[in-house]
Design a protein around this motif. Structure first.
Motif, short mmCIF file in Angstrom:
data_model
loop_
_atom_site.label_atom_id
_atom_site.label_comp_id
_atom_site.label_asym_id
_atom_site.label_seq_id
_atom_site.Cartn_x
_atom_site.Cartn_y
_atom_site.Cartn_z
N SER A 1 0.81 -1.21 0.00
CA SER A 1 0.00 0.00 0.00
C SER A 1 0.85 1.26 0.00
O SER A 1 0.59 2.21 -0.74
CB SER A 1 -0.92 0.00 1.22
OG SER A 1 -1.68 -1.18 1.25
N SER A 2 1.89 1.27 0.84
CA SER A 2 2.72 2.48 0.96
C SER A 2 3.83 2.52 -0.08
O SER A 2 4.47 3.55 -0.27
CB SER A 2 3.33 2.55 2.36
OG SER A 2 4.25 1.50 2.55
N GLY A 3 4.08 1.39 -0.72
CA GLY A 3 5.17 1.34 -1.69
C GLY A 3 6.53 1.20 -1.04
O GLY A 3 7.55 1.32 -1.70
N ILE B 1 17.69 -3.64 -2.77
CA ILE B 1 16.94 -4.10 -3.93
C ILE B 1 15.48 -3.72 -3.71
O ILE B 1 14.94 -3.86 -2.60
CB ILE B 1 17.07 -5.63 -4.16
CG1 ILE B 1 16.42 -6.01 -5.49
CG2 ILE B 1 16.50 -6.44 -3.01
CD1 ILE B 1 16.76 -7.41 -5.96
N ASP B 2 14.86 -3.16 -4.75
CA ASP B 2 13.45 -2.76 -4.66
C ASP B 2 12.59 -4.00 -4.91
O ASP B 2 12.28 -4.36 -6.04
CB ASP B 2 13.13 -1.68 -5.69
CG ASP B 2 11.75 -1.07 -5.48
OD1 ASP B 2 10.97 -1.65 -4.69
OD2 ASP B 2 11.45 -0.04 -6.09
N PHE B 3 12.24 -4.65 -3.82
CA PHE B 3 11.51 -5.92 -3.92
C PHE B 3 10.11 -5.72 -4.49
O PHE B 3 9.60 -6.56 -5.23
CB PHE B 3 11.44 -6.56 -2.53
CG PHE B 3 11.00 -7.99 -2.53
CD1 PHE B 3 11.80 -8.98 -3.08
CD2 PHE B 3 9.78 -8.36 -2.00
CE1 PHE B 3 11.41 -10.30 -3.09
CE2 PHE B 3 9.37 -9.68 -2.00
CZ PHE B 3 10.18 -10.66 -2.54
N MET B 4 9.47 -4.61 -4.15
CA MET B 4 8.10 -4.38 -4.59
C MET B 4 8.00 -4.10 -6.09
O MET B 4 6.93 -4.21 -6.68
CB MET B 4 7.49 -3.22 -3.80
CG MET B 4 7.45 -3.44 -2.31
SD MET B 4 6.60 -4.96 -1.83
CE MET B 4 4.94 -4.56 -2.31
N PRO C 1 5.28 -8.51 -5.94
CA PRO C 1 5.00 -9.77 -5.24
C PRO C 1 3.59 -9.77 -4.65
O PRO C 1 3.03 -8.71 -4.36
CB PRO C 1 6.05 -9.78 -4.13
CG PRO C 1 6.28 -8.33 -3.84
CD PRO C 1 6.18 -7.63 -5.17
N THR C 2 3.04 -10.94 -4.47
CA THR C 2 1.76 -11.06 -3.80
C THR C 2 1.99 -11.02 -2.29
O THR C 2 3.11 -11.14 -1.81
CB THR C 2 1.06 -12.38 -4.17
OG1 THR C 2 1.94 -13.46 -3.85
CG2 THR C 2 0.75 -12.42 -5.66
N VAL C 3 0.91 -10.85 -1.54
CA VAL C 3 1.02 -10.81 -0.08
C VAL C 3 1.45 -12.18 0.44
O VAL C 3 1.00 -13.21 -0.04
CB VAL C 3 -0.34 -10.41 0.53
CG1 VAL C 3 -0.34 -10.63 2.03
CG2 VAL C 3 -0.64 -8.96 0.22
#
Length: 466
Positions: free
Chosen positions: A281-283, A339-342, A346-348
């Protein structure tokens, strides 16, 4: 009466494990503060031995010690007792400002001729003579070293002999003759759980042997001990960092500092610097991994690089990312990699990240791989909510009232003791309305007049939950 929905979400913690070389942690700021408190608690000092180890511990930590040292140590400056003289001399040299024993130990050098001198006494005697600038016959010390090792090849004896040799400034060629003794000392250690290496005499002996091995290795400029054994020694010492006994605690710190300062073999710890929870949600989805030594100091090895080898969803087992290069957080300091994982969407759920690092500096001992666990979360919304009142015998069908949570119902609901109140709702991801199963959901009923509440656990609809 007011109805509220409470969602229980399971938060994650970072878990560090490794394949190959395995570091179980590092000395944190909290650890250092606690140990400093242990040493400071010894004031006012009662004897020179306590002063010695308390000052050694505080000095190694870089913490200023209280005053009142000189009065105590001067009373123990007795040349007829090697151990008492040793404690007094070391404590006097570590005090700030340093204490002068005023020649009280003059004549102590004659004890080098004592045929019954033990390895520990030799180390104490050599240290004291050097501190007090008294005559020190290096050839005689070297002869005693050989005699001691001929009679006793235990790890403790080897450690004391090596440290005595370093005190008198043995050159590389002479120190190299003790490589076999160093290897034999390591073979005497016990191993536990494949992670820890220690000596049965406890923390002090393990730390003393570690210090001797590392400092001799540094003087030689080459590795003598296998890297995995050194890492296991470090793991054991770190597992004992809650110790309260002055002597062992001080020597433990000296050994760990020797690991961190080693110019030949220094283990590297990788740990999660960013939070273990990433939010869709927040990124906020950047994973940051820190490189540090066992003293907790950031390290920036030359040519360091880090790779996210894989990211596996622990629920489905699916590999989400593979062989992704991590970037340096700051060009001026190569100790943190991001590393920018989002960015990979990815799913929850929970993810196990396999991370590896390397550098061109051979002195750093990197783990082959570590596993870090993170969790991807998202804000959720309550959708399709219905509240209904029905008879307990269920003879009449309930008439549901639809609500837009958290707004109130447009009309008042009435129920008595012969009826039951039911509520149905769906939890979805904010934004895309994807249904999600939460760890737990609760319904709270508030009685506004009586100021009381009752909380119920909402049960999932088994027909609609996969």
């Amino acid at each position: 009466m007011q109805l509220q929905i409470l969602l229980g979400l399971l938060l994650s913690i970072a878990i560090v494990s490794c394949n190959g070389l395995t570091m179980s942690g590092y000395l944190s700021k909290v650890d250092k503060a606690r140990l400093a408190g242990v040493f400071k608690a010894s004031w006012p000092l009662d004897d020179a031995a306590t002063a010695h180890y308390a000052l050694l511990g505080l000095t190694t930590l870089g913490v200023d010690a209280p005053s009142g040292v000189c009065e105590v140590v001067k009373k123990s400056a007795n040349p007829s007792n090697i151990e008492a003289a040793y404690h007094a001399s070391v404590a006097a040299s570590l005090a700030k400002p340093a204490c002068s024993l005023g020649g009280a130990l003059k004549g102590l050098e004659a004890r080098l001729d004592d045929a019954s001198l033990s390895a520990e006494s030799l180390l104490q005697l050599v240290t004291t003579l050097k501190n007090e600038k008294l005559p020190l016959d290096a050839k005689k010390v070297r002869s005693v070293m050989d005699r001691l090792l001929k009679d006793d090849s235990s790890a403790g004896t080897v450690a004391c002999v090596l440290l005595a040799g370093l005190r008198i400034g043995l050159d590389k060629a002479d120190l190299a003759k003790f490589k076999g003794d160093m290897k034999d000392a390591l073979l005497q250690a016990d191993e536990s759980d494949g992670q820890y290496l220690y000596y049965d005499k406890g923390v002090y002996t393990t730390a003393l042997v570690t210090e001797a091995l590392l400092k001799t290795t540094d003087k030689l400029g080459e590795a003598v001990a296998p890297a995995d054994k050194l890492v296991k020694l470090a793991n054991y010492l770190l597992s004992r960092r809650q110790i309260y006994q002055f002597k062992s605690a001080a020597q433990l710190l000296v050994a760990l500092k020797s690991f961190a300062d080693s110019s030949v073999q220094s283990p590297v710890v990788l740990f999660l610097k960013s939070g273990a929870t990433l939010s869709k949600s927040s990124g906020s989805g950047v994973v940051s991994v820190q490189l540090a030594d066992v003293w907790g100091r950031p390290v920036s090895p030359a040519g360091a690089s880090m790779t996210l080898a894989s990211a596996k969803n622990t629920g489905s087992g699916a590999v989400f990312l593979k062989d992704a290069a991590m970037s340096v957080a700051l060009a001026s300091e190569r100790s943190v990699f991001n590393i920018d994982f989002m960015k990979a969407k990815p799913t929850v759920g929970f993810y196990q990240l396999a991370v590896s690092a390397k550098s061109s500096e051979k002195r750093f001992l990197f783990p082959a791989s570590i596993a870090l666990q993170v969790k991807v979360v998202s804000t959720v919304a309550v959708q399709s909510m219905e509240v209904a009142v029905a008879d307990r015998d269920q003879q009449s069908a309930p008439v549901p009232v639809k609500l837009t949570y958290p707004a109130k119902a447009k009309s008042q609901l009435e129920a008595d003791s012969h009826q039951r109140l039911s509520a149905k709702f769906q939890i979805t991801m904010s934004g895309d309305n994807t249904p999600v199963t939460v760890h737990q959901a609760f319904i709270r009923l508030n009685h506004l007049t009586a100021n009381k509440e009752a909380i119920f656990v909402a049960e999932p609809d088994k027909d609609k939950v996969s």
